[in-house]
Design a protein around this motif. Structure first.
Motif, PDB file in Angstrom:
ATOM      1  N   ARG A  54       0.835  -1.212   0.000  1.00 48.08           N
ATOM      2  CA  ARG A  54       0.000   0.000   0.000  1.00 48.08           C
ATOM      3  C   ARG A  54       0.867   1.259   0.000  1.00 48.08           C
ATOM      4  N   VAL A  55       1.953   1.239   0.785  1.00 50.19           N
ATOM      5  CA  VAL A  55       2.864   2.390   0.819  1.00 50.19           C
ATOM      6  C   VAL A  55       3.502   2.587  -0.555  1.00 50.19           C
ATOM      7  N   MET A  56       3.893   1.478  -1.180  1.00 53.23           N
ATOM      8  CA  MET A  56       4.532   1.539  -2.497  1.00 53.23           C
ATOM      9  C   MET A  56       3.584   2.109  -3.545  1.00 53.23           C
ATOM     10  N   GLU A  57       2.350   1.633  -3.536  1.00 56.85           N
ATOM     11  CA  GLU A  57       1.355   2.118  -4.498  1.00 56.85           C
ATOM     12  C   GLU A  57       1.116   3.618  -4.313  1.00 56.85           C
ATOM     13  N   LYS A  58       1.023   4.050  -3.067  1.00 53.65           N
ATOM     14  CA  LYS A  58       0.812   5.474  -2.800  1.00 53.65           C
ATOM     15  C   LYS A  58       1.997   6.292  -3.285  1.00 53.65           C
ATOM     16  N   ALA A  59       3.208   5.777  -3.063  1.00 51.19           N
ATOM     17  CA  ALA A  59       4.420   6.498  -3.486  1.00 51.19           C
ATOM     18  C   ALA A  59       4.433   6.672  -5.001  1.00 51.19           C
ATOM     19  N   LEU A  82       6.117  14.834   2.154  1.00 51.29           N
ATOM     20  CA  LEU A  82       6.800  14.649   3.431  1.00 51.29           C
ATOM     21  C   LEU A  82       6.877  13.160   3.736  1.00 51.29           C
ATOM     22  N   LEU A  83       8.105  12.625   3.791  1.00 53.61           N
ATOM     23  CA  LEU A  83       8.330  11.229   4.159  1.00 53.61           C
ATOM     24  C   LEU A  83       8.572  11.154   5.661  1.00 53.61           C
ATOM     25  N   GLN A  84       7.797  10.306   6.337  1.00 51.46           N
ATOM     26  CA  GLN A  84       7.918  10.166   7.783  1.00 51.46           C
ATOM     27  C   GLN A  84       8.236   8.719   8.136  1.00 51.46           C
ATOM     28  N   ILE A 109      11.196  16.928  -1.818  1.00 49.99           N
ATOM     29  CA  ILE A 109      10.753  15.787  -1.011  1.00 49.99           C
ATOM     30  C   ILE A 109      11.471  15.914   0.324  1.00 49.99           C
ATOM     31  N   ALA A 110      10.716  16.150   1.380  1.00 53.28           N
ATOM     32  CA  ALA A 110      11.302  16.319   2.714  1.00 53.28           C
ATOM     33  C   ALA A 110      11.158  15.018   3.504  1.00 53.28           C
ATOM     34  N   ALA A 111      12.023  14.813   4.469  1.00 52.45           N
ATOM     35  CA  ALA A 111      11.967  13.595   5.282  1.00 52.45           C
ATOM     36  C   ALA A 111      12.380  13.901   6.715  1.00 52.45           C
ATOM     37  N   THR A 112      11.806  13.150   7.631  1.00 55.26           N
ATOM     38  CA  THR A 112      12.171  13.312   9.041  1.00 55.26           C
ATOM     39  C   THR A 112      11.805  12.066   9.823  1.00 55.26           C
ATOM     40  N   PRO A 123       1.572  13.616   3.211  1.00 60.34           N
ATOM     41  CA  PRO A 123       2.571  12.845   3.959  1.00 60.34           C
ATOM     42  C   PRO A 123       2.594  11.386   3.491  1.00 60.34           C
ATOM     43  N   LEU A 124       3.732  10.757   3.604  1.00 62.57           N
ATOM     44  CA  LEU A 124       3.873   9.327   3.311  1.00 62.57           C
ATOM     45  C   LEU A 124       4.648   8.711   4.471  1.00 62.57           C
ATOM     46  N   THR A 125       3.962   7.890   5.255  1.00 60.60           N
ATOM     47  CA  THR A 125       4.583   7.281   6.430  1.00 60.60           C
ATOM     48  C   THR A 125       5.068   5.883   6.090  1.00 60.60           C
ATOM     49  N   ILE A 126       6.353   5.623   6.382  1.00 58.27           N
ATOM     50  CA  ILE A 126       6.962   4.330   6.099  1.00 58.27           C
ATOM     51  C   ILE A 126       7.057   3.557   7.409  1.00 58.27           C
ATOM     52  N   PRO A 127       6.407   2.412   7.518  1.00 58.90           N
ATOM     53  CA  PRO A 127       6.365   1.682   8.797  1.00 58.90           C
ATOM     54  C   PRO A 127       7.716   1.054   9.132  1.00 58.90           C
TER      55      PRO A 127
END
Length: 473
Positions: free
Chosen positions: A174-179, A190-192, A303-306, A331-335
């Motif tokens: 799901r994260v990949m598809e959203k990306a 924003l990558l979290q 593309i920001a990340a934190t 935002p895109l949250t990576i578990p």
């Protein structure tokens, strides 16, 4: 006088010829697939073929020898082109839509006698409904084909990224598809996620799947730049702006990445006073170099990340609220890896292949060692896993990685039967089921039989048998 009266005045041979001519004429006009109407110079209907009668649901008596104006007045037709041809004595063509939805192409031609006078009007009507529907279907088919072509192109792009992703868990799909979807939207992202989850990988993926893929991707680690230099590094400076500055000045990373992507990692480390300038750029695409007063418009995607909780930093006053809201639109949250245990085996094999190639080795991992690693929580996420596999490839003397080769702190968790925290996310039912399955399996192994294992487990033998069947132990 009827046709029969006229024919009775003719000699028998002549009568037969005229009968044959009339019959042949009827056959000819009724063989046409078009509707045919014939009117005299005054607009009286002389003949209509079967197609024409059927098209309007009429009988011959309702129209033959009736004037077209009379028929129009009675509402038999909504419109006719016969009066127009009589008035102009010229051919006429129109396309009309009937009340029943049919589309008709009407062509009316004047017929003149030997004196050049108008004697007849012949009207051809062709039902174009199916042709128009076919045209519409073709246009729809073309649109669908274009849609399929676009989707196929996107799927081809996705397949290329899927093959490189080394993921198996549904949450990461799901994260990949959203990306990949976000890669097509030219806006700030924003990558979290915790340290080591792969934010850099996703920044690369989004850039390489975007229309900007042929332009530069510039990565900047804001936490690695001294606070006093970060403004000039990001926005550039003019010659003589400060001591040690180059005479000709220098473009900042935002300018260097023009038409491409700036990956701004550890954005939470940017000082408050610089956050104002960054916000201005994100909103207007405008920058001002250090030591300059003129603005420059720069076309760069950010593309920001934190790994920090920016909302908490906003509450503490260490991060600007307006900048947070501007970044947090998409935002895109990576578990973390502990929430996607299914991804650990393919990642292990990926890193084994990578480091075997790098160090010219042929290391392989035994199932027990693989199982042990899958039970570990990996607080350092993918970075920790990568470092561990590299360490095993480099330091182990043999070609096999067994459970004894795994670092002791990881083996301790495994041998104690400790279940990986959140191995199934927050799904209580699945987590309890896995603990139960593991406990039953170890009890049977320890006590040697189901009957002997049932008592220490606190359940009867039949219940234990059902659970063994349920879990496939």
């Amino acid at each position: 006088m009827s046709k029969t009266d006229l024919l009775n005045k003719e000699p028998n041979g002549s009568i037969q010829k005229k009968l044959n001519a009339i019959m042949n004429f009827d056959k000819i006009i009724n063989s046409s697939l078009d509707s045919l109407w014939i009117a005299d110079e005054n607009g009286k209907i002389l003949q209509v073929n079967q197609v024409g009668l059927k098209l309007y649901n009429l009988s011959p008596d309702e129209v033959i020898n009736k004037n077209v104006d009379e028929l129009l007045g009675k509402g038999v037709f909504e419109r006719s082109i016969i009066p127009e041809v009589i008035r102009t004595e010229k051919a006429h063509m129109v396309i009309n839509k009937l009340p029943n939805g049919k589309q008709l192409l009407r062509v009316a031609n004047p017929i003149f006698n030997k004196n050049g006078e108008l004697s007849l009007v012949v009207v051809h009507e062709r039902d174009m409904t199916e042709l128009y529907l076919l045209k519409s279907d073709l246009e729809k088919s073309h649109a669908i084909s274009e849609g399929y072509r676009s989707q196929l192109k996107q799927l081809t792009t996705q397949d290329g990224h899927w093959s490189e992703a080394n993921i198996r868990s549904s949450i990461m799909y799901r994260v990949m598809e959203k990306a990949i979807r976000l890669s097509q939207v030219d806006t700030t992202i924003l990558l979290q996620g915790e340290a080591g989850v792969g934010k850099g990988y996703f920044a690369n993926l989004i850039h390489n799947a975007s229309p900007r893929k042929d332009k530069p991707l510039i990565r900047v680690d804001a936490g690695a730049i001294p606070e006093q230099l970060i403004e000039s590094e990001l926005f550039g400076y003019e010659g003589g702006a400060f001591t040690g500055a180059l005479k000709k000045g220098k473009p900042g990373y935002i300018e260097i990445a023009e038409e491409g992507t700036l990956f701004l990692d550890e954005i939470a480390e940017i000082p408050l006073q610089i956050q104002v300038k960054l916000l201005r750029f994100l909103e207007n695409n405008e920058i001002v170099r250090v030591g300059d007063t003129t603005t420059k418009t720069i076309n760069t995607r950010v593309i920001a990340a934190t790994n920090k909780k920016l909302d908490k930093m906003v509450e503490d006053g260490t991060f600007r609220k307006d900048l947070f809201f501007r970044l947090n639109v998409i935002p895109l949250t990576i578990p973390p890896l502990r929430e996607r245990v299914d991804d650990i085996p393919p990642l292990i094999y990926y890193f084994l292949k990578k480091f075997n190639r790098k160090y010219s080795t042929q290391k392989a991992i035994f199932p027990k060692a693989l199982e042990c690693l899958c039970a570990y929580s990996f607080p350092g996420n993918i970075r920790e896993l990568s470092n561990l596999i590299e360490q095993l490839v480099v330091l182990l003397p043999g070609d096999k990685i067994d459970i004894e080769d795994i670092p002791s702190h990881i083996r301790t968790d495994y041998n104690s039967g400790k279940i990986t925290p959140l191995a199934h996310g927050w799904n209580l039912q699945k987590t309890v089921a896995e603990i139960e399955k593991d406990l039953i399996a170890r009890a049977i192994k320890n006590f040697g039989s189901q009957r002997k294992a049932a008592k220490p487990l606190g359940i009867n033998h039949s219940t234990l048998s059902r659970k063994i069947k349920k879990y496939g132990i």
